[in-house]
Design an enzyme around this catalytic site. Structure first.
Site, PDB file in Angstrom:
ATOM      1  N   SER A 139       9.973  -1.888  13.214  1.00 34.61           N
ATOM      2  CA  SER A 139       9.064  -3.027  13.387  1.00 34.61           C
ATOM      3  C   SER A 139       9.888  -4.211  13.877  1.00 34.61           C
ATOM      4  O   SER A 139      11.121  -4.240  13.688  1.00 34.61           O
ATOM      5  CB  SER A 139       8.448  -3.371  12.025  1.00 34.61           C
ATOM      6  OG  SER A 139       7.814  -4.628  12.062  1.00 34.61           O
ATOM      7  N   TYR A 152       8.441  -4.931   2.714  1.00 32.10           N
ATOM      8  CA  TYR A 152       8.305  -4.367   4.068  1.00 32.10           C
ATOM      9  C   TYR A 152       9.510  -4.756   4.934  1.00 32.10           C
ATOM     10  O   TYR A 152      10.100  -3.922   5.615  1.00 32.10           O
ATOM     11  CB  TYR A 152       7.006  -4.892   4.690  1.00 32.10           C
ATOM     12  CG  TYR A 152       6.617  -4.271   6.008  1.00 32.10           C
ATOM     13  CD1 TYR A 152       5.864  -3.110   6.063  1.00 32.10           C
ATOM     14  CD2 TYR A 152       6.971  -4.879   7.219  1.00 32.10           C
ATOM     15  CE1 TYR A 152       5.474  -2.549   7.274  1.00 32.10           C
ATOM     16  CE2 TYR A 152       6.588  -4.333   8.438  1.00 32.10           C
ATOM     17  CZ  TYR A 152       5.834  -3.167   8.457  1.00 32.10           C
ATOM     18  OH  TYR A 152       5.461  -2.623   9.667  1.00 32.10           O
TER      19      TYR A 152
HETATM   20  P1  NAD Z   1      -1.849   3.045   9.714  1.00 28.85           P
HETATM   21  O1  NAD Z   1      -2.248   2.529   8.380  1.00 28.85           O
HETATM   22  O2  NAD Z   1      -2.884   3.130  10.803  1.00 28.85           O
HETATM   23  O3  NAD Z   1      -1.182   4.498   9.583  1.00 28.85           O
HETATM   24  C1  NAD Z   1      -0.267   4.791   8.560  1.00 28.85           C
HETATM   25  C2  NAD Z   1      -0.167   6.294   8.415  1.00 28.85           C
HETATM   26  O4  NAD Z   1       0.745   6.580   7.343  1.00 28.85           O
HETATM   27  C3  NAD Z   1      -1.493   6.967   8.062  1.00 28.85           C
HETATM   28  O5  NAD Z   1      -1.589   8.221   8.708  1.00 28.85           O
HETATM   29  C4  NAD Z   1      -1.377   7.161   6.546  1.00 28.85           C
HETATM   30  O6  NAD Z   1      -2.186   8.217   6.029  1.00 28.85           O
HETATM   31  C5  NAD Z   1       0.112   7.486   6.445  1.00 28.85           C
HETATM   32  N1  NAD Z   1       0.638   7.329   5.095  1.00 28.85           N
HETATM   33  C6  NAD Z   1       0.558   6.263   4.267  1.00 28.85           C
HETATM   34  N2  NAD Z   1       1.117   6.551   3.077  1.00 28.85           N
HETATM   35  C7  NAD Z   1       1.560   7.834   3.164  1.00 28.85           C
HETATM   36  C8  NAD Z   1       2.233   8.706   2.267  1.00 28.85           C
HETATM   37  N3  NAD Z   1       2.565   8.326   1.026  1.00 28.85           N
HETATM   38  N4  NAD Z   1       2.519   9.955   2.697  1.00 28.85           N
HETATM   39  C9  NAD Z   1       2.180  10.372   3.937  1.00 28.85           C
HETATM   40  N5  NAD Z   1       1.550   9.579   4.829  1.00 28.85           N
HETATM   41  C10 NAD Z   1       1.259   8.338   4.442  1.00 28.85           C
HETATM   42  O7  NAD Z   1      -0.621   2.125  10.161  1.00 28.85           O
HETATM   43  P2  NAD Z   1       0.118   1.880  11.565  1.00 28.85           P
HETATM   44  O8  NAD Z   1      -0.060   0.453  11.893  1.00 28.85           O
HETATM   45  O9  NAD Z   1      -0.231   2.902  12.562  1.00 28.85           O
HETATM   46  O10 NAD Z   1       1.640   2.041  11.088  1.00 28.85           O
HETATM   47  C11 NAD Z   1       2.452   3.116  11.461  1.00 28.85           C
HETATM   48  C12 NAD Z   1       3.906   2.664  11.420  1.00 28.85           C
HETATM   49  O11 NAD Z   1       4.096   1.627  12.385  1.00 28.85           O
HETATM   50  C13 NAD Z   1       4.347   2.083  10.076  1.00 28.85           C
HETATM   51  O12 NAD Z   1       5.655   2.506   9.772  1.00 28.85           O
HETATM   52  C14 NAD Z   1       4.306   0.588  10.330  1.00 28.85           C
HETATM   53  O13 NAD Z   1       5.179  -0.108   9.483  1.00 28.85           O
HETATM   54  C15 NAD Z   1       4.750   0.540  11.770  1.00 28.85           C
HETATM   55  N6  NAD Z   1       4.413  -0.690  12.471  1.00 28.85           N
HETATM   56  C16 NAD Z   1       3.117  -1.079  12.595  1.00 28.85           C
HETATM   57  C17 NAD Z   1       2.848  -2.266  13.262  1.00 28.85           C
HETATM   58  C18 NAD Z   1       1.446  -2.751  13.456  1.00 28.85           C
HETATM   59  O14 NAD Z   1       1.281  -3.910  13.853  1.00 28.85           O
HETATM   60  N7  NAD Z   1       0.425  -1.964  13.220  1.00 28.85           N
HETATM   61  C19 NAD Z   1       3.880  -3.035  13.788  1.00 28.85           C
HETATM   62  C20 NAD Z   1       5.187  -2.601  13.631  1.00 28.85           C
HETATM   63  C21 NAD Z   1       5.439  -1.432  12.968  1.00 28.85           C
END
Ligand code: NAD
Length: 257
Positions: A139, A152
């Site tokens: 991130s 985080y």
């Molecule tokens: P999201 O909530 O859409 O997806 C998260 C996924 O992780 C889901 O499939 C969920 O079921 C799974 N998950 C959660 N807890 C779990 C567990 N204990 N075991 C197995 N699976 C689990 O979120 P996203 O925004 O797509 O995030 C995905 C990644 O991208 C994360 O690591 C997040 O930190 C990172 N990220 C997101 C953003 C953003 O703005 N959305 C920005 C930077 C980084």
């Protein structure tokens, strides 16, 4: 031959987008994450439209034995693992003095420690094949901080350290490991934190989007899931074989300031 790709946390958001991008290239997929069984089955089925096979493994990323089983299932089903994408992640927004202890532990477990466990389990196979690509979805918060996101930001900074250290260990085995550092992407993870951020800062939800999330994103636009997936495809391509132990930012200019 079709590559085998494991994407943790791929039932939603960025992980599902990355799985779709690899599937479009004909890869075999192992998807993982939580959600309604019928929706997961529909997503799994859709991933097979381009000729690759897709299986679902429900490992909880807080459980080391289940994580080891996820990697073993990928290797057993497809005869090896080519690309590991560590993507599962959660968020919790709270002032540090009120931060629930169980939330801290959960965020460190899912956003940081689970990647240690997947890498640890996948490395013997990758070393033996002298080939492998590991992509950690970090991130912008791996590089800079925001208030009220102590767990985080700590986990995401940690993942960059893990990325660098492992890269040095395995560089001569044909294995690369890198991080992607997205800015804000409008996924369920981000949508869920809007009300809490509004509460923590005493502002409206519209102001959270414009004044908090996109304030530092110079383009004033959210990053698209497909744009993050394209970076993952690049890091897994032959062209990226000398890129290891580093990160690629995709944050609309956020961390340039
Ligand atoms: P999201 O909530 O859409 O997806 C998260 C996924 O992780 C889901 O499939 C969920 O079921 C799974 N998950 C959660 N807890 C779990 C567990 N204990 N075991 C197995 N699976 C689990 O979120 P996203 O925004 O797509 O995030 C995905 C990644 O991208 C994360 O690591 C997040 O930190 C990172 N990220 C997101 C953003 C953003 O703005 N959305 C920005 C930077 C980084």
């Amino acid at each position: 031959m079709a590559r085998t790709v494991v994407v943790t946390g791929s039932t939603s958001g960025i992980g599902l987008g990355i799985a779709k991008a690899f599937a479009a290239e004909g890869a075999n997929l192992v998807i993982n994450g939580f959600g309604p069984a019928d929706e997961i089955e529909a997503a799994r089925h859709a991933l097979e439209a381009h000729g690759g096979k897709a299986i679902y493994h429900g490992a909880d990323m807080t459980k080391p034995a289940e994580i080891a089983d996820l990697i073993a299932a990928a290797e057993k089903t497809f005869g090896g693992l080519d690309v590991l994408v560590n993507n599962a992640g959660i968020q919790h927004v709270s002032p540090v003095e009120d931060f629930p202890i169980d939330k801290w532990d959960q965020i460190i477990a899912i956003n940081l420690t689970s990647s240690f466990h997947t890498i640890r389990a996948a490395m013997p196979g990758m070393k033996a094949k002298k080939a492998g690509r590991i992509i950690n979805v970090a991130s912008a918060h791996a590089l800079v901080a925001s208030p009220f996101k102590s767990a985080y930001v700590a986990a995401k900074h940690g993942i960059l350290g893990l990325t660098k250290s492992v890269a040095l260990e395995v560089a001569e085995f044909g294995v690369t490991i890198n991080a992607i550092c997205p800015g804000y992407v409008l996924t369920p993870l981000v949508e869920k934190q809007i009300p809490d951020t509004a509460k923590a800062r005493g502002i409206t939800e519209a102001e959270v989007k414009s004044d908090v999330m996109l304030r530092l994103q110079a383009t004033k636009e959210f990053v698209a899931i497909e744009e993050v997936a394209a970076v993952a495809l690049f890091l897994a391509s032959d062209a990226a074989r000398q890129i290891t132990g580093t990160h690629i930012s995709i944050d609309g200019g956020w961390t340039a300031q």
